[in-house]
Enzyme design. Structure first.
Site, PDB file in Angstrom:
ATOM      1  N   CYS A 178     -21.906   9.848 -13.719  1.00  0.00           N
ATOM      2  CA  CYS A 178     -21.065  10.103 -12.540  1.00  0.00           C
ATOM      3  C   CYS A 178     -21.924  10.249 -11.272  1.00  0.00           C
ATOM      4  CB  CYS A 178     -20.171  11.320 -12.793  1.00  0.00           C
ATOM      5  SG  CYS A 178     -18.819  11.427 -11.617  1.00  0.00           S
ATOM      6  N   HIS A 220     -17.565  10.228 -17.807  1.00  0.00           N
ATOM      7  CA  HIS A 220     -18.212  11.367 -18.474  1.00  0.00           C
ATOM      8  C   HIS A 220     -18.200  11.199 -19.997  1.00  0.00           C
ATOM      9  CE1 HIS A 220     -18.790  14.028 -15.003  1.00  0.00           C
ATOM     10  NE2 HIS A 220     -17.761  13.366 -14.508  1.00  0.00           N
ATOM     11  N   GLU A 271     -19.673  12.945 -22.071  1.00  0.00           N
ATOM     12  CA  GLU A 271     -19.821  14.249 -22.736  1.00  0.00           C
ATOM     13  C   GLU A 271     -18.493  14.957 -23.003  1.00  0.00           C
ATOM     14  OE1 GLU A 271     -20.463  13.472 -19.691  1.00  0.00           O
ATOM     15  OE2 GLU A 271     -20.334  15.118 -18.243  1.00  0.00           O
ATOM     16  N   GLY A 287     -16.419  44.480 -32.951  1.00  0.00           N
ATOM     17  CA  GLY A 287     -16.067  43.925 -34.258  1.00  0.00           C
ATOM     18  C   GLY A 287     -15.569  42.495 -34.143  1.00  0.00           C
TER      19      GLY A 287
END
Ligand code: XMP
Length: 521
Positions: free
Chosen positions: A87, A177, A179, A232
């Site tokens: 990009c 993109h 990714e 937790g």
């Protein structure tokens, strides 16, 4: 351990894209070590000293002609290292090598079909049989003239230079993109870049990741003491165990029981962390204090604030008892960072005051240790398993800081909490029994502040409604309700009503997010 300075790696130059960490994540998934460096700090002398096999230039919000706003050291293009521009990275690569970039008349946002024009090592197995693929775009500018010695690999309807390459120099530019998951086979393209073009070998495993994080914690905190708020939940559990491995007795965890936890949660946390993992743990039973403060409070935001503030007060009270503490460890994840900073700089509307330990450091003057801040939830879960935490802890559904209080709309009482804990317990157990728990992103029971009439054993009842919620989601930002079959619904409804006094009706929440949120308050 393979963590020497000479470990071969991919350098990711960050130009401020919200997806830069996703690039790093994909490379980790492909078993390769990478490092992100800001465009402001890229220096060719430093690059030569390291074993860098490839460079990826990220996207970013800038325009390539605003050169006063970013730094690009052109000398890195003379090092004979393969470069992939994504990009904005594609645009800056093109411009620096003599091409041109202009604002497009046809901006491309979202899914766009692209078409193959010529073969490339970068796109092997990337296109379908018709030589097409759908990719995810997000750009207003586009490359309008290629640099010399480049060729077009693919185009879209509105941008003629969507993928370009200079095969000899190993320079590649993609306008989309790869990714993001929306780009079909984006990972194939990245894999081709890593292994066919950069010829880097797989050198990164979860174990390496774990060792790197432990090493970084040791370097950051030295011999100083660290405290950690343990809930937790998955994130704080993984942070506690990482710190435990890194600094052992110099870590103290503080576990505040606000009385709004799930059934058996206190004993499970104490058993795991104190008994099994032998972590220094201060357990604070503050049930009474919380319920007192929540008395007669029904406004959701007030409840959240009361719980958040009291948590901080109690945490501070105990933290001050530990001498010489310099650091506070937190389970911040990468998506938390993206959400808390507006990427575009625009104001986002506040829906709920989310509560975690985030408010602590400013007042306590502690430095933060946030070892998970570049990881995503599923990576944290895998890391937890690598750290020998049980699958039970690692696969737990998310649980909100204000706990059961926001699952009891209206006034919270001891009695309601007790009823709700039981209902939730039956629901979750049933999900586990039928192997549904791991298919669901989050599930819980809530107790509605409405009573309705029922009939049990010929007698009239007038009791609360229990609402069940189960959703599928990727990241909690959007969600859909889970589709149970009728038999499951019947079974769980019967179990809850037959076993828990105080509930005579069970309903299932069938709203998605948006328009609803996951929690009720
Ligand atoms: P909502 O209700 O905003 O929830 O759709 C999205 C996710 O965030 C969790 N949640 C919280 N987590 N502190 C937390 O740590 C909070 O105050 C809080 N409120 C909501 C929620 O359980 C869901 O996973």
């Amino acid at each position: 351990m393979s963590l020497n300075n000479n470990l071969s790696k991919i350098l990711i130059i960050d130009f401020g894209s919200q997806f830069t960490q996703l690039i790093a994540r994909r490379i980790r998934e492909l078993g390769v070590f990478s490092e992100i460096v800001s465009h402001k700090k890229v220096n060719e002398k430093n690059i030569i000293k390291q074993n860098i096999k490839g460079i990826i230039m990220s996207g970013g919000p800038l325009n390539v002609y605003e050169s006063n706003k970013f730094n690009f050291n052109k000398k890195i293009l003379q090092l004979n290292i393969p470069v992939l521009g994504i990009c904005f990275g594609h645009q800056i690569l093109s411009k620096e090598l003599g091409g041109k970039v202009k604002t497009s008349n046809h901006r491309e946002f979202g899914l766009v079909e692209i078409k193959k024009i010529s073969n490339s090592l970068l796109t092997k197995n990337f296109f379908d049989k018709k030589n097409k693929n759908n990719v995810w775009m997000s750009h207003a500018d586009q490359v309008s003239k290629m640099p010399k010695n480049f060729k077009v690999v693919a185009l879209s309807k509105n941008s003629k230079l969507t993928i370009i390459e200079n095969h000899n120099k190993k320079f590649y530019g993609v306008q989309f993109h790869p990714e993001v998951t929306h780009t079909n086979k984006g990972k194939v393209l990245l894999r081709n870049f890593l292994f066919s073009i950069c010829k880097i070998k797989r050198n990164w495993t979860l174990k390496d990741q774990k060792l790197k994080l432990i090493k970084e914690i040791k370097e950051q905190v030295g011999k100083n003491k660290v405290i950690c708020g343990l809930s937790g939940g998955v994130d704080s559990s993984v942070v506690a165990q990482l710190l435990n491995k890194a600094i052992g007795k110099n870590l103290t965890c503080i576990f505040v029981n606000n009385g709004l936890l799930r059934k058996n949660e206190v004993s499970e946390v104490l058993n795991t962390f104190k008994k099994k993992l032998k972590i220094n743990l201060i357990y604070v039973n503050a049930e009474k204090e919380f319920i007192k403060k929540l008395k007669n409070i029904s406004d959701p935001e007030k409840k959240r604030k009361i719980i958040g503030n009291l948590f901080i007060k109690i945490f501070e009270r105990y933290a001050h008892k530990i001498k010489n503490v310099k650091f506070l460890a937190q389970g911040t994840l990468y998506p938390d960072l993206i959400e808390s900073k507006s990427v575009t700089g625009s104001q986002t509307s506040k829906i709920k005051s989310h509560h975690n330990v985030g408010g602590l450091p400013k007042r306590m003057k502690l430095k933060l240790v946030e070892p998970l801040k570049f990881l995503f939830k599923d990576e944290v879960r895998k890391l937890g398993l690598e750290l020998n935490l049980s699958k039970n802890i690692i696969s737990r559904h998310p649980f909100p800081g204000p706990g059961l209080a926001i699952r009891i709309p209206g006034i919270v009482t001891d009695k309601k909490i007790k009823i709700l804990k039981e209902a939730d317990y039956y629901f979750i157990n049933e999900l586990r029994k039928l192997n549904l728990y791991d298919k669901i992103w989050q599930a819980y029971a809530a107790l509605l502040p409405v009573k309705t009439v029922g009939v049990m054993g010929d007698n009239r009842t007038y009791e609360h409604i229990c609402l069940l919620r189960a959703i599928t989601s990727e990241d909690g930002m959007t969600a859909d309700f889970f589709n149970f079959d009728k038999k499951f619904m019947q079974t769980i409804s019967n179990k809850i009503i037959n076993n828990i006094r105080g509930i005579n009706r069970v309903v299932y929440d069938i709203t998605s997010k948006p328009p609803s949120t996951i929690e009720l308050e």
